[in-house]
Design a protein around this motif. Structure first.
Motif, PDB file in Angstrom:
ATOM      1  N   CYS A  24      -0.293   6.026  10.786  1.00 52.23           N
ATOM      2  CA  CYS A  24      -0.559   4.602  10.654  1.00 52.23           C
ATOM      3  C   CYS A  24       0.517   3.961   9.808  1.00 52.23           C
ATOM      4  O   CYS A  24       1.114   4.619   8.954  1.00 52.23           O
ATOM      5  CB  CYS A  24      -1.938   4.404  10.014  1.00 52.23           C
ATOM      6  SG  CYS A  24      -2.441   2.672  10.016  1.00 52.23           S
ATOM      7  N   PHE A  26      -0.282   1.422   7.889  1.00 50.74           N
ATOM      8  CA  PHE A  26      -1.012   0.955   6.709  1.00 50.74           C
ATOM      9  C   PHE A  26      -1.594   2.177   5.983  1.00 50.74           C
ATOM     10  O   PHE A  26      -1.613   3.275   6.534  1.00 50.74           O
ATOM     11  CB  PHE A  26      -2.192   0.049   7.092  1.00 50.74           C
ATOM     12  CG  PHE A  26      -1.835  -1.312   7.653  1.00 50.74           C
ATOM     13  CD1 PHE A  26      -0.523  -1.707   7.875  1.00 50.74           C
ATOM     14  CD2 PHE A  26      -2.851  -2.215   7.964  1.00 50.74           C
ATOM     15  CE1 PHE A  26      -0.222  -2.959   8.393  1.00 50.74           C
ATOM     16  CE2 PHE A  26      -2.561  -3.471   8.489  1.00 50.74           C
ATOM     17  CZ  PHE A  26      -1.249  -3.851   8.711  1.00 50.74           C
ATOM     18  N   CYS A  28      -4.956   1.934   4.233  1.00 50.91           N
ATOM     19  CA  CYS A  28      -6.157   1.288   3.675  1.00 50.91           C
ATOM     20  C   CYS A  28      -6.858   2.235   2.700  1.00 50.91           C
ATOM     21  O   CYS A  28      -7.041   3.417   3.001  1.00 50.91           O
ATOM     22  CB  CYS A  28      -7.096   0.884   4.800  1.00 50.91           C
ATOM     23  SG  CYS A  28      -6.284  -0.223   5.960  1.00 50.91           S
ATOM     24  N   TYR A  30      -9.830   2.770   1.719  1.00 49.12           N
ATOM     25  CA  TYR A  30     -11.084   3.451   2.061  1.00 49.12           C
ATOM     26  C   TYR A  30     -10.887   4.445   3.194  1.00 49.12           C
ATOM     27  O   TYR A  30     -11.797   5.170   3.562  1.00 49.12           O
ATOM     28  CB  TYR A  30     -12.170   2.430   2.449  1.00 49.12           C
ATOM     29  CG  TYR A  30     -11.700   1.447   3.510  1.00 49.12           C
ATOM     30  CD1 TYR A  30     -11.716   1.788   4.851  1.00 49.12           C
ATOM     31  CD2 TYR A  30     -11.210   0.194   3.146  1.00 49.12           C
ATOM     32  CE1 TYR A  30     -11.265   0.907   5.809  1.00 49.12           C
ATOM     33  CE2 TYR A  30     -10.756  -0.693   4.103  1.00 49.12           C
ATOM     34  CZ  TYR A  30     -10.781  -0.326   5.433  1.00 49.12           C
ATOM     35  OH  TYR A  30     -10.321  -1.198   6.384  1.00 49.12           O
ATOM     36  N   CYS A  31      -9.685   4.450   3.786  1.00 52.03           N
ATOM     37  CA  CYS A  31      -9.428   5.278   4.962  1.00 52.03           C
ATOM     38  C   CYS A  31      -8.503   6.441   4.656  1.00 52.03           C
ATOM     39  O   CYS A  31      -8.722   7.552   5.132  1.00 52.03           O
ATOM     40  CB  CYS A  31      -8.845   4.396   6.060  1.00 52.03           C
ATOM     41  SG  CYS A  31      -8.428   5.258   7.591  1.00 52.03           S
TER      42      CYS A  31
END
Ligand code: SAM
Ligand code: SF4
Length: 332
Positions: A24, A26, A28, A30-31
């Motif tokens: 990815c 990004f 994030c 929480y991921c």
């Protein structure tokens, strides 16, 4: 034997979600952890293998395929897969769709449209550029908004996915609903799920029950429950005076399993019958070691193992990883 995939609880499995990459652009919070180690190429299904598996699912009654990830639009060669699966629409498949972070949407929206994609889900957790950067670590809000605008301008319907996060966006949900309404995007709020190690971040600190959000929203809006059934986990509401559907995905507070119609294929070729359980079949090994002729039977066998439901939980103590796979590998 029926040529459809029906599980032991009589649920017809006609929706396949496919994580096409664990990578990815990004991170994030929480991921993923900031320093994610990604999988080596040999562990990832090739585009041809992905297509073979998808085609076999379509042959066995799958009507909807959602490509996800990681970020599906950063996988090299993904456009070929989209083009080939797009040809199945009307030829077994009803819908091809994507869940994306939107970073590449401006560039690829035309291509998606030309290849039959009519709707996409775009993840958006905040409308403030600094807060957006904070949660995605690497994302650029303006690029995502430009992607959404482009998709809408050529007739692709956009639904916004927002993960509700304590002390982060809980006071901005009303503003996001207003934005979605003015931009004609449906919206789904998602509770944070305990998927995979995320490094130093603590999930209990992130977890915000949607029941709390619903209560807050009911001070600003009149929510009207609507019987929209997608076979998925969301409960839908209309908002009086607004032109959008608002979904709530509450895996931790509401059991949505009884109507589940879906299975998930990871980018490593593992077919998970339930997002929150570990029952799985390794389709990569079957394809690579036994051959295509075994695939169909393996799918029937896999579906015969689909569990009745999941049992996520998040608590103050404890490690709060119900499943040790990241959402980016399994596909959210
Ligand atoms: N990169 C794409 C995106 O962000 O839309 C697709 C993959 S992402 C894993 C799919 C969805 O899962 C996103 O809406 C994301 O917000 C959500 N997600 C990721 N990790 C999650 C978690 N631990 N709990 C709840 N939702 C999560
Ligand atoms: Fe990437 Fe999507 Fe995970 Fe964010 S939620 S890090 S965009 S895969």
């Amino acid at each position: 034997m029926s040529n459809q995939l029906i599980d032991p609880f009589g649920r017809e499995i006609n929706y396949l979600r496919v994580s096409v990459t664990d990578r990815c652009d990004f991170r994030c919070t929480y991921c993923m952890s900031e320093n994610m180690t990604f999988l080596p190429k040999k562990d990832i299904l090739s585009l041809e293998e992905l297509e073979t598996i998808c085609n076999t699912f379509v042959k066995l009654g799958t009507k909807k395929i959602r490509l996800t990830g990681g970020e599906p639009l950063v996988r090299k060669g993904i456009l070929n897969l989209i083009q080939n699966l797009g040809k199945k629409i009307g030829n077994g498949l009803d819908e091809l769709t994507l869940t994306t972070n939107g970073s590449q949407l401006e560039k690829y929206a035309e291509f998606l449209k030309e290849n039959g994609v009519k709707r996409v889900n775009v993840s958006l957790d905040h409308l403030n550029p600094n807060k957006f950067k904070e949660i995605t670590r690497w994302g650029d809000l303006n690029k995502v908004l430009a992607g959404i605008e482009k998709a809408k301008s050529i007739g692709i319907k956009v639904k916004i996915n927002t993960v509700a996060l304590k002390d982060f966006n809980e006071n901005n949900i009303v503003e996001m609903i207003e934005w979605c309404s003015s931009n004609e995007c449906d919206m789904t709020l998602i509770e944070v799920m305990p998927m995979g190690d995320i490094g130093s971040e603590n999930r209990f600190n992130q977890y915000l029950p949607l029941s709390e959000i619903k209560e807050t929203l009911s001070k600003s809006f009149k929510l009207i429950n609507i019987p929209k059934k997608t076979g998925g986990p969301a409960q839908y509401y209309k908002i009086e005076g607004k032109n959008i559907d608002l979904g709530f995905i509450t895996p931790l507070t509401h059991n949505f399993c009884e109507t589940c119609n879906r299975v998930r294929l990871t980018c490593t070729g593992i077919l998970y019958m339930c997002l929150g359980q570990d029952d799985n079949v390794n389709l990569k090994d079957i394809l690579r070691n036994k051959g295509l002729s075994y695939l169909e039977n393996s799918l029937f066998e896999a579906i015969s193992k689909k569990p009745k439901g999941h049992d996520f939980s998040i608590s103050k103590s404890g490690i709060n990883i119900s499943s040790n796979r990241h959402m980016s590998v399994t596909g959210g």
